[in-house]
Design a protein around this motif. Sequence first.
Motif, PDB file in Angstrom:
ATOM      1  N   ALA A 147      -0.449  -0.419  -1.568  1.00 25.53           N
ATOM      2  CA  ALA A 147      -1.093   0.862  -1.879  1.00 25.53           C
ATOM      3  C   ALA A 147      -0.759   1.929  -0.844  1.00 25.53           C
ATOM      4  CB  ALA A 147      -2.609   0.668  -1.969  1.00 25.53           C
ATOM      5  N   SER A 148      -0.513   1.525   0.401  1.00 23.67           N
ATOM      6  CA  SER A 148      -0.230   2.515   1.444  1.00 23.67           C
ATOM      7  C   SER A 148       1.124   3.191   1.233  1.00 23.67           C
ATOM      8  CB  SER A 148      -0.264   1.852   2.830  1.00 23.67           C
ATOM      9  OG  SER A 148       0.781   0.890   2.964  1.00 23.67           O
TER      10      SER A 148
ATOM     11  N   VAL B 160      -8.030   2.757   1.093  1.00 31.07           N
ATOM     12  CA  VAL B 160      -6.755   2.299   1.653  1.00 31.07           C
ATOM     13  C   VAL B 160      -6.668   2.665   3.134  1.00 31.07           C
ATOM     14  CG1 VAL B 160      -4.228   2.504   1.522  1.00 31.07           C
ATOM     15  CG2 VAL B 160      -5.609   2.447  -0.577  1.00 31.07           C
TER      16      VAL B 160
ATOM     17  N   ARG C  53      -4.482  -3.050   0.288  1.00 30.99           N
ATOM     18  CA  ARG C  53      -3.025  -2.925   0.198  1.00 30.99           C
ATOM     19  C   ARG C  53      -2.542  -3.331  -1.197  1.00 30.99           C
ATOM     20  NH1 ARG C  53      -4.054  -0.223   3.564  1.00 30.99           N
ATOM     21  NH2 ARG C  53      -3.281  -0.038   5.701  1.00 30.99           N
TER      22      ARG C  53
END
Length: 203
Positions: free
Chosen positions: A44-45, A56, A63
């Motif tokens: 996700a980052s 996040v 993640r």
Amino acid sequence: INLVDEQHQCSKAIVGADTFDGPRATSFCAHTIAGDSWLSVADASADARFAHNPLVVGSPGIRAYAGWPLVVDGACVGALCVIDTRPRQFGDDDARALHDLARAVEHWFAARLEHLALRERERDLRRLAEQVPGVVYRAALDETCSTLYVSPRLREFGHDPQHWMARPGAWIAALHPDDRLRVFGELHAALTAGSDVKLEYRL
């Protein structure tokens, strides 16, 4: 299991993490229900949709995410999902497992809604039954025709409704002895044939 409405997300069941109740704007599941298949996020980052999401950049530091939409009565109500605080790839086996779990959740929700609807219809029946000029009752199709419900007007026949429902076979015991064999025969024939039956008898 997260439910999502126009403004919020609400966790209904969760294992291994804190609940994720909060605004829809930060909900991963809101993105899931926007599609008709599963959503898989490996990191996700590094994903423009989620890189600045508070979940996040802050706690719990999501993640990886994978989720399937939950559809009940034609409406998408939320998602069944898994998360990880480390990046990970989700494969076909993961997709199938989540899909199967999501369908199980949908069946549970549907059964729950049906149960609530049946309870509401039962309340409606009882309200109606208490207004009609006669005795209304429901009985199980078992050996003793156990009473499931009988309206309060049964008192006009000299019987207490609560006592009647608490005693299996109360209806049989109340039948006039001279009518029992005929009534049992007609009832048995109707049940065997699967047909309606109209019985007239004395108590």
